[in-house]
Enzyme design. Structure first.
Site, PDB file in Angstrom:
ATOM      1  N   GLU A  43      38.459  18.216  42.228  1.00 55.26           N
ATOM      2  CA  GLU A  43      39.366  17.310  42.961  1.00 55.26           C
ATOM      3  C   GLU A  43      39.787  17.668  44.116  1.00 55.26           C
ATOM      4  OE1 GLU A  43      39.226  14.153  42.745  1.00 55.26           O
ATOM      5  OE2 GLU A  43      37.959  14.067  40.864  1.00 55.26           O
ATOM      6  N   TYR A 126      46.375  10.149  44.557  1.00 60.61           N
ATOM      7  CA  TYR A 126      45.093  10.037  44.162  1.00 60.61           C
ATOM      8  C   TYR A 126      44.749  11.404  43.067  1.00 60.61           C
ATOM      9  CZ  TYR A 126      40.321  11.072  43.814  1.00 60.61           C
ATOM     10  OH  TYR A 126      39.254  11.440  43.271  1.00 60.61           O
ATOM     11  N   ASP A 144      40.062   6.308  45.368  1.00 63.71           N
ATOM     12  CA  ASP A 144      39.397   7.288  46.399  1.00 63.71           C
ATOM     13  C   ASP A 144      38.599   6.365  47.217  1.00 63.71           C
ATOM     14  OD1 ASP A 144      36.741   6.683  45.363  1.00 63.71           O
ATOM     15  OD2 ASP A 144      36.121   9.028  45.564  1.00 63.71           O
TER      16      ASP A 144
END
Length: 297
Positions: A43, A126, A144
């Protein structure tokens, strides 16, 4: 789930998740052996960087630092060095800081709790939701760029989402989130993949889209974007390019680097000095003597 959520779930959830089951890419961070740490590393790396560039660095990173404690035991400068040419190297410092906190505060295990994830240095809204969802199968709205584009088209009927995530987008994401944890986690991954492979920014493949028949944007005739101009990313000649060239010299060196070696990589002295000062201010470079620099120790 309110009226919007109930109506859209019938049209969106099953088709998108079924499509994902058939078309999901076999990516290393999606495999069981990746574990929560592998998901977290991916990520960080995938922010503003395509999968093709991330894959080789990800494999090398996990081979060298298979756990947060392993990364935390090395200097932050080694993280910057290993980051290579992924770009936005402050992500390497943030990942190192998160790994250090995990090692010190959580026994070396990436926390399951969303609030604990959000409290880690370098972790924002996020990333915390993505790790909780993809690593632990929890129910969180994961927004996203790809997911936001899918929702903008399929639900709102516009070509592109706003430049920055809005409260309205968060409300829509929550309304569309399946109530079951496992389904919600699958939905998060599926909508992200749909945006990456089919509902792309420039050339969406509507003929291959599992929800084309109910897509609000397509049903409206695919109207062109009429909001503020989309900001394109530039690189050549920018301070970001100069920073990258300076960092490349420091990454390849086995010790401190003299100013003269850095001066050779960019012809314009004012911009070069500004870029170097920015690297020092961001903690990516350390001055060790007058005119001598190194990666952070």
């Amino acid at each position: 789930m309110d009226r919007l959520g109930r109506a859209m779930s019938k049209d969106l959830h099953a088709p998108v998740i079924d499509w994902f089951d058939e078309n999901a890419r076999d990516l290393p961070w999606r495999r069981a052996e990746a574990g929560p740490w592998g998901v977290m590393v991916s990520e960080f790396m995938l922010q503003q960087t395509p999968v093709s560039r991330v894959l080789p660095v990800y494999e090398q990173w996990l081979g060298r630092w298979p756990t947060p404690a392993a990364l935390a035991a090395d200097p932050a400068g080694e993280a910057v060095r290993a980051w290579g040419r992924l770009g936005y190297p402050r992500r390497a410092l943030r990942l190192h800081a998160a790994a250090t906190a995990i090692a010190q505060l959580h026994g070396g295990d990436v926390p399951r709790d969303h609030a604990q994830l959000l409290a880690l240095p370098g972790i924002g809204e996020y990333t915390a939701a993505a790790v909780a969802s993809f690593a632990y199968g929890q129910r969180h709205a994961v927004l996203d760029t790809n997911v936001r584009r899918v929702f903008a088209r399929a639900v709102t009927g516009v070509e592109y989402p706003p430049q920055a995530t809005t409260a309205a987008e968060r409300r829509t994401a929550q309304k569309l989130l399946p109530s079951e944890e496992d389904t919600a986690a699958r939905w998060a991954a599926a909508t992200m993949e749909l945006g990456a492979l089919v509902c792309t920014a420039r050339t969406p493949s509507c003929a291959s889209c599992p929800i084309a028949a109910s897509c609000a944007w397509r049903l409206a005739g695919s109207p062109a974007h009429d909001g503020p101009p989309r900001r394109g990313q530039t690189y050549a000649g920018t301070d970001r390019q100069v920073r990258g060239k300076l960092l490349a010299v420091l990454r390849e060196a086995h010790g401190p680097v003299a100013q003269a070696a850095l001066d050779r990589v960019w012809h314009e002295p004012v911009q070069r000095a500004r870029a170097l000062d920015g690297l020092v201010a961001d903690g990516l470079v350390e001055p060790v003597a007058d005119g001598v620099y190194r990666l952070p120790g």
